[in-house]
Design a protein around this motif. Structure first.
Motif, PDB file in Angstrom:
ATOM      1  N   ASP A  60      -5.396  10.013  10.719  1.00 24.79           N
ATOM      2  CA  ASP A  60      -4.887   8.910   9.873  1.00 24.79           C
ATOM      3  C   ASP A  60      -5.906   7.748   9.730  1.00 24.79           C
ATOM      4  OD1 ASP A  60      -4.848   7.980  12.419  1.00 24.79           O
ATOM      5  OD2 ASP A  60      -2.704   7.448  12.458  1.00 24.79           O
ATOM      6  N   ASP A  61      -7.176   8.073   9.849  1.00 26.01           N
ATOM      7  CA  ASP A  61      -8.163   6.993   9.756  1.00 26.01           C
ATOM      8  C   ASP A  61      -8.899   6.939   8.414  1.00 26.01           C
ATOM      9  OD1 ASP A  61      -9.459   9.356  10.113  1.00 26.01           O
ATOM     10  OD2 ASP A  61     -10.968   8.543  11.503  1.00 26.01           O
ATOM     11  N   MET A  62      -8.483   7.792   7.493  1.00 25.26           N
ATOM     12  CA  MET A  62      -9.154   7.742   6.171  1.00 25.26           C
ATOM     13  C   MET A  62      -8.614   6.538   5.358  1.00 25.26           C
ATOM     14  SD  MET A  62      -7.462  10.982   4.207  1.00 25.26           S
ATOM     15  CE  MET A  62      -7.868  12.071   5.564  1.00 25.26           C
ATOM     16  N   LYS A  63      -9.462   6.021   4.398  1.00 27.52           N
ATOM     17  CA  LYS A  63      -9.057   4.908   3.549  1.00 27.52           C
ATOM     18  C   LYS A  63      -9.313   5.248   2.080  1.00 27.52           C
ATOM     19  CE  LYS A  63      -9.696   1.120   6.809  1.00 27.52           C
ATOM     20  NZ  LYS A  63     -10.366  -0.170   7.046  1.00 27.52           N
ATOM     21  N   VAL A  64      -8.358   4.824   1.228  1.00 28.93           N
ATOM     22  CA  VAL A  64      -8.512   4.965  -0.227  1.00 28.93           C
ATOM     23  C   VAL A  64      -8.551   3.555  -0.834  1.00 28.93           C
ATOM     24  CG1 VAL A  64      -7.527   5.878  -2.343  1.00 28.93           C
ATOM     25  CG2 VAL A  64      -7.291   7.165  -0.213  1.00 28.93           C
ATOM     26  N   VAL A  65      -9.648   3.221  -1.477  1.00 26.04           N
ATOM     27  CA  VAL A  65      -9.822   1.903  -2.109  1.00 26.04           C
ATOM     28  C   VAL A  65      -9.861   2.077  -3.619  1.00 26.04           C
ATOM     29  CG1 VAL A  65     -11.275  -0.127  -2.322  1.00 26.04           C
ATOM     30  CG2 VAL A  65     -11.064   1.023  -0.122  1.00 26.04           C
ATOM     31  N   CYS A  66      -9.009   1.300  -4.354  1.00 22.65           N
ATOM     32  CA  CYS A  66      -8.919   1.391  -5.816  1.00 22.65           C
ATOM     33  C   CYS A  66      -9.321   0.044  -6.463  1.00 22.65           C
ATOM     34  CB  CYS A  66      -7.496   1.758  -6.241  1.00 22.65           C
ATOM     35  SG  CYS A  66      -6.981   3.389  -5.651  1.00 22.65           S
ATOM     36  N   ALA A  67     -10.063   0.083  -7.571  1.00 25.01           N
ATOM     37  CA  ALA A  67     -10.465  -1.114  -8.338  1.00 25.01           C
ATOM     38  C   ALA A  67     -10.133  -0.913  -9.819  1.00 25.01           C
ATOM     39  CB  ALA A  67     -11.954  -1.377  -8.190  1.00 25.01           C
ATOM     40  N   THR A  68      -9.543  -1.955 -10.397  1.00 25.57           N
ATOM     41  CA  THR A  68      -9.178  -1.885 -11.824  1.00 25.57           C
ATOM     42  C   THR A  68     -10.435  -2.034 -12.694  1.00 25.57           C
ATOM     43  OG1 THR A  68      -7.029  -2.863 -11.325  1.00 25.57           O
ATOM     44  CG2 THR A  68      -7.754  -2.919 -13.603  1.00 25.57           C
ATOM     45  N   GLN A  69     -10.556  -1.291 -13.791  1.00 22.44           N
ATOM     46  CA  GLN A  69     -11.697  -1.356 -14.718  1.00 22.44           C
ATOM     47  C   GLN A  69     -11.494  -2.476 -15.737  1.00 22.44           C
ATOM     48  OE1 GLN A  69     -12.177   2.878 -15.992  1.00 22.44           O
ATOM     49  NE2 GLN A  69     -14.310   2.379 -15.559  1.00 22.44           N
ATOM     50  N   ALA A  70     -12.642  -3.057 -16.260  1.00 27.43           N
ATOM     51  CA  ALA A  70     -12.616  -4.082 -17.316  1.00 27.43           C
ATOM     52  C   ALA A  70     -13.433  -3.587 -18.499  1.00 27.43           C
ATOM     53  CB  ALA A  70     -13.175  -5.406 -16.804  1.00 27.43           C
ATOM     54  N   PHE A  71     -13.010  -3.984 -19.724  1.00 26.35           N
ATOM     55  CA  PHE A  71     -13.666  -3.528 -20.950  1.00 26.35           C
ATOM     56  C   PHE A  71     -13.910  -4.704 -21.897  1.00 26.35           C
ATOM     57  CE2 PHE A  71     -11.153  -0.056 -19.233  1.00 26.35           C
ATOM     58  CZ  PHE A  71     -12.088   0.967 -19.168  1.00 26.35           C
ATOM     59  N   ALA A  72     -14.977  -4.626 -22.664  1.00 23.63           N
ATOM     60  CA  ALA A  72     -15.311  -5.670 -23.642  1.00 23.63           C
ATOM     61  C   ALA A  72     -14.293  -5.670 -24.772  1.00 23.63           C
ATOM     62  CB  ALA A  72     -16.707  -5.462 -24.204  1.00 23.63           C
ATOM     63  N   VAL A  73     -14.053  -6.900 -25.276  1.00 20.69           N
ATOM     64  CA  VAL A  73     -13.172  -7.070 -26.428  1.00 20.69           C
ATOM     65  C   VAL A  73     -14.039  -7.456 -27.626  1.00 20.69           C
ATOM     66  CG1 VAL A  73     -11.292  -8.434 -27.432  1.00 20.69           C
ATOM     67  CG2 VAL A  73     -11.227  -7.781 -25.016  1.00 20.69           C
ATOM     68  N   GLY A  74     -13.874  -6.786 -28.730  1.00 18.94           N
ATOM     69  CA  GLY A  74     -14.691  -7.078 -29.903  1.00 18.94           C
ATOM     70  C   GLY A  74     -14.102  -6.485 -31.157  1.00 18.94           C
ATOM     71  N   GLY A  75     -14.950  -6.425 -32.179  1.00 20.10           N
ATOM     72  CA  GLY A  75     -14.477  -5.889 -33.440  1.00 20.10           C
ATOM     73  C   GLY A  75     -15.552  -5.999 -34.500  1.00 20.10           C
ATOM     74  N   PRO A 108     -15.995  -9.129 -20.113  1.00 21.58           N
ATOM     75  CA  PRO A 108     -15.001  -8.056 -20.288  1.00 21.58           C
ATOM     76  C   PRO A 108     -13.641  -8.491 -19.751  1.00 21.58           C
ATOM     77  CG  PRO A 108     -16.596  -7.477 -18.606  1.00 21.58           C
ATOM     78  CD  PRO A 108     -17.043  -8.778 -19.160  1.00 21.58           C
ATOM     79  N   VAL A 109     -12.609  -7.795 -20.236  1.00 16.54           N
ATOM     80  CA  VAL A 109     -11.227  -8.087 -19.839  1.00 16.54           C
ATOM     81  C   VAL A 109     -10.679  -6.873 -19.088  1.00 16.54           C
ATOM     82  CG1 VAL A 109      -8.901  -8.647 -20.656  1.00 16.54           C
ATOM     83  CG2 VAL A 109     -10.924  -9.635 -21.797  1.00 16.54           C
ATOM     84  N   ALA A 110     -10.008  -7.144 -17.977  1.00 12.70           N
ATOM     85  CA  ALA A 110      -9.487  -6.045 -17.143  1.00 12.70           C
ATOM     86  C   ALA A 110      -8.485  -5.196 -17.903  1.00 12.70           C
ATOM     87  CB  ALA A 110      -8.841  -6.618 -15.894  1.00 12.70           C
ATOM     88  N   SER A 111      -8.539  -3.907 -17.633  1.00 17.29           N
ATOM     89  CA  SER A 111      -7.569  -2.980 -18.227  1.00 17.29           C
ATOM     90  C   SER A 111      -6.160  -3.435 -17.870  1.00 17.29           C
ATOM     91  CB  SER A 111      -7.803  -1.556 -17.712  1.00 17.29           C
ATOM     92  OG  SER A 111      -6.830  -0.687 -18.223  1.00 17.29           O
ATOM     93  N   GLY A 112      -5.322  -3.476 -18.869  1.00 24.22           N
ATOM     94  CA  GLY A 112      -3.952  -3.905 -18.674  1.00 24.22           C
ATOM     95  C   GLY A 112      -3.730  -5.365 -18.923  1.00 24.22           C
ATOM     96  N   ALA A 113      -4.835  -6.150 -18.989  1.00 22.25           N
ATOM     97  CA  ALA A 113      -4.708  -7.579 -19.274  1.00 22.25           C
ATOM     98  C   ALA A 113      -4.689  -7.793 -20.791  1.00 22.25           C
ATOM     99  CB  ALA A 113      -5.839  -8.354 -18.636  1.00 22.25           C
TER     100      ALA A 113
END
Length: 646
Positions: A60-75, A108-113
């Motif tokens: 039980d010593d393993m670790k899972v680390v998650c980070a949210t991705q960010a993307f540029a906003v444009g057009g 960039p803006v985080a995914s989901g924001a």
């Protein structure tokens, strides 16, 4: 989702501990991997201590680390051609843009924001709007924002003044006609003009009887309506012209309607500066006759009413006055003789006038109305009217300035007479009217100058110069509007006994002939009357008596009493006033007692002591050299001679 040893899969929905449901036997190896990354929001998860060997208890010593991705906003931007556009995302992230095409905010803006794109600053002359401006960042770049820009247009207009008639049509850029009604105070063109584009307002059609001009009428459209175009209309006006002929003098001044002065220097066509509207009257007169030569100019067709075109038929004809009469003063015989100059040596009616025993001075009125005699002992000044036939009429007035008169001179227009005296030590001034009456000015006698001497009048009527014999100086008096004189602080000293003085017809130079035969030329300050030496040298004559300037200012006449020495004629440098070399004397042995140019400058009258004659010499118009002469016995020594043009 996590996976162990490539088989069993475990779904993980939240932070915290996790356990695969199927246990592994002791001593069995394991490897945990991320089978699928989380979404909504999109994240990237990684496993640390993911591999190992099952021991005597849980692994039980393993670790899972998650980070949210960010993307540029444009057009995409379209239609942008100005400068200054600034977009903003989520009220913080600014992006300046200058050209069409794709764009992306730098942060960039985080995914989901969420994101919200707005226009923070509009470009110059344009308006930009944002489409699909808001949303939530998903699993990739946002490229759906649409910015559309359009150029602003502005109206062109301004003020109208003086429009009192109909028919005015204005144009902008050669088109977009607008008719402006009579009485309008403003105008605006119907078609707006795009920002940055040029505008040019012109008059396409003038109103009836008016001329309209446009100011501030062109430029480039900025960020706002143009409101400063100015259309000014004036009633049509026309020039009053004339033709001058026969002019040989200087400083002729004409006048229209007693106000619009026109200085004329030469023959030809000329126009007054002030324009006249149709129906206005005009009246052309001679304000001042030419100087530097006695001429009289007259006007024909000089009055009328202005029509709808320039007028050019006014005619000004100038003629040189001729010396009609000469008057000779013979102190020895105590007589004044008159002769008709245009008829040889014919004596005028009343040709010989008996005078006082102490008569010594003779002067003439510039307007030909009078001659004046001065008495050295009594100080009397007698005014002798001259008839149209040249007859010496009964004395009009007698004034006593003081005893021992030294000199007499007159104002250039004959309004006043000035004298200097030896006894009484003064300069006196008198007003002279058309009847010959002399009236002392207030403060008579005006100024004390010590023992008097020669006087010289400025032909422009600005200054009177008086020689102060005891002080050996020339004092300057200013001539007022009423022709009275007032002393100034200006003087010139150490002259060396001035015998005779005269001012050049231009008013620029004073010539002083001294007892030792020296001639001095002074430049005259036009403001103060002050004198600065411009030339000094030998006059070329002995026993100096008189210096005189030719009516046109071309030559000096220098007269001396020694036999055969005078008159000496010397050309004048018009720039410096300096005299040139002397011509040979007119006589070889005669003793000259008096001399004067006639009004035209084409002849000289010269009186001699020995013999007692009066000679008339014709002069070369180019050099002043004597060409011919006639003479007549004077019966006595002609000590002074004057000519008048009446």
């Amino acid at each position: 989702m996590l996976q162990i040893n490539g088989g069993e899969v475990l779904a993980v929905a939240a932070d915290g501990g996790f356990t695969f449901p199927t246990p592994l036997a002791e001593g069995v190896a394991y490897t945990v991997t991320v089978r699928s990354q989380p979404s909504d929001p999109t994240q990237i998860c990684s496993v640390s201590r993911a591999s190992g060997m099952v021991g005597a208890g849980p692994a039980d010593d393993m670790k899972v680390v998650c980070a949210t991705q960010a993307f540029a906003v444009g057009g995409m931007i379209s239609g942008l051609n100005g400068t200054g556009l600034v977009l903003r995302n989520n009220a913080a992230d600014d992006l300046a843009l200058a050209v069409d095409g794709p764009f992306a905010f730098p942060v960039p803006v985080a995914s989901g924001a969420g994101y919200a794109v707005t226009v923070q600053a509009q470009p110059a002359g344009q308006v930009c709007s944002v489409g699909q401006a808001t949303g939530t960042v998903g699993a990739g770049l946002v490229t759906s924002v649409v910015v559309t820009c359009s150029t602003q247009s502005y109206t062109v207009g301004g003020s109208v003044s003086g429009l009192v008639a109909s028919g005015l049509v204005l144009q902008n850029n050669g088109a977009d006609d607008v008719s402006v009604v009579s009485g309008a105070s403003s105008v605006t063109f119907p078609t707006p003009v795009a920002h940055g584009a040029s505008y040019a307002v012109t008059v396409a059609t003038q109103p009836v009887g008016l001329t309209c001009t446009v100011s501030n009428g062109s430029g480039a459209i900025d960020a706002g309506n143009v409101i400063d175009v100015a259309v000014a209309c004036t009633v049509d006006s026309y020039r009053l012209g004339l033709t001058v002929s026969g002019l040989d003098g200087q400083d002729l001044v004409l006048q229209n309607n007693a106000g619009d002065d026109l200085a004329v220097a030469a023959d030809g066509t000329h126009q007054f500066d002030q324009r006249l509207v149709p129906g206005a009257g005009y009246s052309v007169t001679v304000k001042s006759q030419p100087r530097m030569l006695t001429q009289s100019c007259s006007v024909t067709h000089g009055s009328g009413t202005m029509g709808s075109a320039d007028i050019g038929n006014v005619a000004v004809a100038c003629a040189t006055a001729t010396s009609r009469f000469s008057y000779w003063l013979m102190p020895g015989a105590q007589t004044l003789q008159g002769h008709v100059e245009s008829a040889g040596w014919q004596a005028v009616p009343g040709a010989s006038l008996a005078l006082d025993p102490d008569v010594a001075l003779l002067a003439s009125d510039p307007r030909g109305r009078f001659v004046f005699t001065g008495m050295s002992a009594s100080g009397a000044i007698r005014v002798h009217p001259i008839s149209v036939a040249g007859e010496i009429m009964p004395v009009a007035d007698v004034k006593w300035a003081a005893s021992n008169l030294a000199a007499i001179t007159l104002h250039p227009d004959g309004r006043a007479l000035y004298v200097s005296t030896n006894d009484g030590s003064m300069v006196a001034d008198f007003a002279l009217d058309d009847s010959g009456v002399l009236t002392s000015f207030a403060g008579y006698p005006l100024a004390m100058v010590g023992t008097g001497g020669a006087l010289a009048m400025d032909p422009l009527g600005r200054f009177l110069y008086a020689y102060h014999r005891y002080g050996d100086e020339i004092r300057v008096f200013r001539i007022g509007a009423d022709a009275s004189i007032s002393p100034t602080a200006v003087s010139t000293s150490n002259l060396g006994n001035a015998v005779s003085m005269t001012v050049h017809p231009s008013g620029r130079f004073l010539y002083v002939l001294k007892a030792d035969g020296t001639l001095e030329v002074f430049a005259i300050d036009a403001t103060t009357g002050g004198l600065v030496t411009a030339w000094s040298g030998a006059s070329g004559i002995t026993s100096p008596l008189q210096v005189q300037v030719h009516p046109r200012g071309r030559w000096l006449s220098l007269v001396g009493g020694a036999p055969g020495s005078s008159p000496a004629i010397r050309a004048i440098d018009p720039a410096t006033g300096a005299p040139g070399p002397a011509l040979p004397p007119f006589f070889t042995s005669e003793e000259v007692s008096s001399a004067t140019f006639d009004a035209t400058g084409d002849r000289m009258l010269i009186g001699t002591r020995s013999p007692q004659f009066m000679f008339r010499f014709a002069l070369s118009p180019s050099t002043g050299t004597p060409l011919s002469n006639t003479g007549i016995s004077a019966g006595d020594v002609p000590a002074a001679v004057v000519v008048i043009n009446r």
